[in-house]
Design a protein around this motif. Sequence first.
Motif, PDB file in Angstrom:
ATOM      1  N   PRO A 398       0.831  -1.208   0.000  1.00 22.39           N
ATOM      2  CA  PRO A 398       0.000   0.000   0.000  1.00 22.39           C
ATOM      3  C   PRO A 398       0.868   1.261   0.000  1.00 22.39           C
ATOM      4  O   PRO A 398       1.903   1.298   0.667  1.00 22.39           O
ATOM      5  N   GLN A 399       0.461   2.259  -0.745  1.00 17.11           N
ATOM      6  CA  GLN A 399       1.164   3.540  -0.766  1.00 17.11           C
ATOM      7  C   GLN A 399       0.276   4.578  -0.087  1.00 17.11           C
ATOM      8  O   GLN A 399      -0.876   4.730  -0.459  1.00 17.11           O
ATOM      9  N   TYR A 400       0.823   5.246   0.895  1.00 18.05           N
ATOM     10  CA  TYR A 400       0.050   6.294   1.583  1.00 18.05           C
ATOM     11  C   TYR A 400       0.231   7.595   0.809  1.00 18.05           C
ATOM     12  O   TYR A 400       1.135   8.362   1.075  1.00 18.05           O
ATOM     13  N   THR A 401      -0.632   7.799  -0.183  1.00 21.51           N
ATOM     14  CA  THR A 401      -0.487   8.983  -1.025  1.00 21.51           C
ATOM     15  C   THR A 401      -1.125  10.200  -0.329  1.00 21.51           C
ATOM     16  O   THR A 401      -1.803  10.061   0.695  1.00 21.51           O
ATOM     17  N   VAL A 402      -0.881  11.378  -0.895  1.00 25.55           N
ATOM     18  CA  VAL A 402      -1.338  12.628  -0.265  1.00 25.55           C
ATOM     19  C   VAL A 402      -2.836  12.551   0.075  1.00 25.55           C
ATOM     20  O   VAL A 402      -3.638  12.044  -0.715  1.00 25.55           O
ATOM     21  N   ASN A 403      -3.179  13.024   1.265  1.00 26.58           N
ATOM     22  CA  ASN A 403      -4.552  12.980   1.824  1.00 26.58           C
ATOM     23  C   ASN A 403      -5.019  11.570   2.186  1.00 26.58           C
ATOM     24  O   ASN A 403      -6.219  11.312   2.295  1.00 26.58           O
ATOM     25  N   HIS A 404      -4.065  10.674   2.416  1.00 29.72           N
ATOM     26  CA  HIS A 404      -4.393   9.303   2.815  1.00 29.72           C
ATOM     27  C   HIS A 404      -5.239   9.281   4.099  1.00 29.72           C
ATOM     28  O   HIS A 404      -6.261   8.596   4.169  1.00 29.72           O
ATOM     29  N   ASN A 405      -4.806  10.026   5.110  1.00 29.27           N
ATOM     30  CA  ASN A 405      -5.539  10.005   6.388  1.00 29.27           C
ATOM     31  C   ASN A 405      -6.995  10.418   6.218  1.00 29.27           C
ATOM     32  O   ASN A 405      -7.892   9.861   6.858  1.00 29.27           O
ATOM     33  N   GLN A 406      -7.214  11.400   5.332  1.00 29.36           N
ATOM     34  CA  GLN A 406      -8.587  11.866   5.097  1.00 29.36           C
ATOM     35  C   GLN A 406      -9.431  10.773   4.435  1.00 29.36           C
ATOM     36  O   GLN A 406     -10.600  10.586   4.777  1.00 29.36           O
ATOM     37  N   ARG A 407      -8.822  10.025   3.499  1.00 29.17           N
ATOM     38  CA  ARG A 407      -9.567   8.939   2.836  1.00 29.17           C
ATOM     39  C   ARG A 407      -9.867   7.811   3.811  1.00 29.17           C
ATOM     40  O   ARG A 407     -10.952   7.227   3.787  1.00 29.17           O
ATOM     41  N   VAL A 408      -8.905   7.511   4.689  1.00 28.31           N
ATOM     42  CA  VAL A 408      -9.117   6.448   5.685  1.00 28.31           C
ATOM     43  C   VAL A 408     -10.225   6.864   6.659  1.00 28.31           C
ATOM     44  O   VAL A 408     -11.099   6.068   7.006  1.00 28.31           O
ATOM     45  N   GLN A 409     -10.185   8.137   7.063  1.00 26.38           N
ATOM     46  CA  GLN A 409     -11.224   8.648   7.972  1.00 26.38           C
ATOM     47  C   GLN A 409     -12.613   8.527   7.333  1.00 26.38           C
ATOM     48  O   GLN A 409     -13.563   8.062   7.968  1.00 26.38           O
ATOM     49  N   ALA A 410     -12.716   8.905   6.068  1.00 26.17           N
ATOM     50  CA  ALA A 410     -14.008   8.830   5.361  1.00 26.17           C
ATOM     51  C   ALA A 410     -14.467   7.371   5.269  1.00 26.17           C
ATOM     52  O   ALA A 410     -15.656   7.059   5.456  1.00 26.17           O
ATOM     53  N   PHE A 411     -13.518   6.469   4.997  1.00 25.56           N
ATOM     54  CA  PHE A 411     -13.843   5.040   4.912  1.00 25.56           C
ATOM     55  C   PHE A 411     -14.336   4.527   6.271  1.00 25.56           C
ATOM     56  O   PHE A 411     -15.361   3.844   6.358  1.00 25.56           O
ATOM     57  N   GLU A 412     -13.622   4.866   7.331  1.00 23.58           N
ATOM     58  CA  GLU A 412     -14.013   4.355   8.652  1.00 23.58           C
ATOM     59  C   GLU A 412     -15.336   4.947   9.126  1.00 23.58           C
ATOM     60  O   GLU A 412     -16.118   4.275   9.788  1.00 23.58           O
ATOM     61  N   ASP A 413     -15.600   6.188   8.739  1.00 21.40           N
ATOM     62  CA  ASP A 413     -16.905   6.786   9.072  1.00 21.40           C
ATOM     63  C   ASP A 413     -18.026   6.034   8.370  1.00 21.40           C
ATOM     64  O   ASP A 413     -19.064   5.723   8.962  1.00 21.40           O
ATOM     65  N   ALA A 414     -17.810   5.732   7.084  1.00 19.99           N
ATOM     66  CA  ALA A 414     -18.846   5.017   6.318  1.00 19.99           C
ATOM     67  C   ALA A 414     -19.015   3.595   6.847  1.00 19.99           C
ATOM     68  O   ALA A 414     -20.138   3.096   6.993  1.00 19.99           O
ATOM     69  N   LEU A 415     -17.902   2.935   7.158  1.00 13.73           N
ATOM     70  CA  LEU A 415     -17.960   1.563   7.658  1.00 13.73           C
ATOM     71  C   LEU A 415     -18.657   1.519   9.023  1.00 13.73           C
ATOM     72  O   LEU A 415     -19.375   0.559   9.342  1.00 13.73           O
TER      73      LEU A 415
END
Length: 461
Positions: A398-415
């Motif tokens: 996995p590559q943690y590209t720019v704004n990775h934390n924001q995408r993970v946060q959005a994923f965990e909120d949806a999950l």
Amino acid sequence: MGNQKVIVIGAGISGLAAVYYMKQNLPEAHITLLEASDRIGGKIKTVRRDGFVIECGPEGYMARKPTLTNLIKDIGLGDQLVHSGTGTYYIYVNHRLRQMPKGSVMGIPTKMLPMVTTGLVSPLGKLRAALDLLIPRVYQDKDISLKEFFERRLGSELVTNMIEPLLSGIYNGDLADMSLEATLPQFAAIEKKHRSLILGMKSIQPPKQAGTSKKSAGRFLSLSCGLDVLVEKLASYADEIRLKTPVDHVEPGKVTLSDGTVLNADSIILATSPKQLGPLLDFPEAWSLSNDKRTTTATVALAFKKEEVEQLDGTGYVVSRKEGLNITACSFMNHKWSYTAPEDCALIRTYVGTAEDAAIVEESDEAIEEKALADLRKISKLGTPLFSVITRQIDNMPQYTVNHNQRVQAFEDALGKINGVYACGALLHGVGLPDCVDNAMHVAEEAAGQLKENEDAATNS
């Protein structure tokens, strides 16, 4: 409490740790582990041959992160823990091996004299790096790439010759893609506090303790019995393991396998490879993580008789990209971990395939070995290997590209809105073994807590 069914999908370190922590929290639950491939362990794979112990995936982990060490002790493998050997670390640049300047951390200078005298960077490059002492802050609470951050602070030469080889060794990525906030937030914090990285790094370097020996324990830990023993021990906590069992879809309370079978579960934990999240969960934030950049690499382990290897002091080196070699780094495994090779032998591990060019990984074992050896021989003298073990990681780093934390946060909120379905893994909160174990532990605690709550609600209704 006894009849609760838990399904964990994916038998890499994250899934195995999730099984273990689930059992610790809910001893009575029935836990089924599903794995699409024909083996457990994911990227962890240990090969034993002729007295060599060869780690084909991760070779160890950072000692300062306690979760994994605690887990290893809890399952009775504490007596197998070994610290890595220490020694000089080199960078191959401008056609020769050069020592990392003393007092540099991740390539950031904290001592001036070694920096002024190093052959790694030209006089002009050194002057440019020194401008870090004057430049205003680069990070403004908005994620940027590591390349932009370090080049603006220290100049492109220091980045190309020192920082990039070191970091791409750890993350196997392209600095132009990699997120500052997700991979090295501590540097953003140092800049915020001290403005200058050089001054900031200097202030956090611990003072030398009086009377401590020069030869301290290495910063990494591993298991002298091989990391696969950890894998098997953790797997023994599952009530049922099904290999070659790919999953097609996941929804609350049920898992649909690729052959159409439906399995019911009170709790489902996904610990799959990143590319599976989208297909299994099928909501936009999951697809966004699945579509994120991943890279492909191969590890080449080469066994030698000791006299066939030029003895270099140290634990290994990284290679600057501008040298145009196929290999990106090389570890002298028997210097780092004495148990990996018989007394009269040496074990060298090198890596091929970069974020920009992974074509070599698709080639045959023979071709990869030949190219790797040709490059290694440009750097130091090597005879003929006794044998080699080549391991490919295709499209799954996995590559943690720019704004990775924001995408993970959005994923965990949806999950979080989907009942009884959880996710952990290297894609989310760190790629190292301790990070994966840590993430699995938190997710298992959350899942177990929810099951206990459901149980209590059912009992009281």
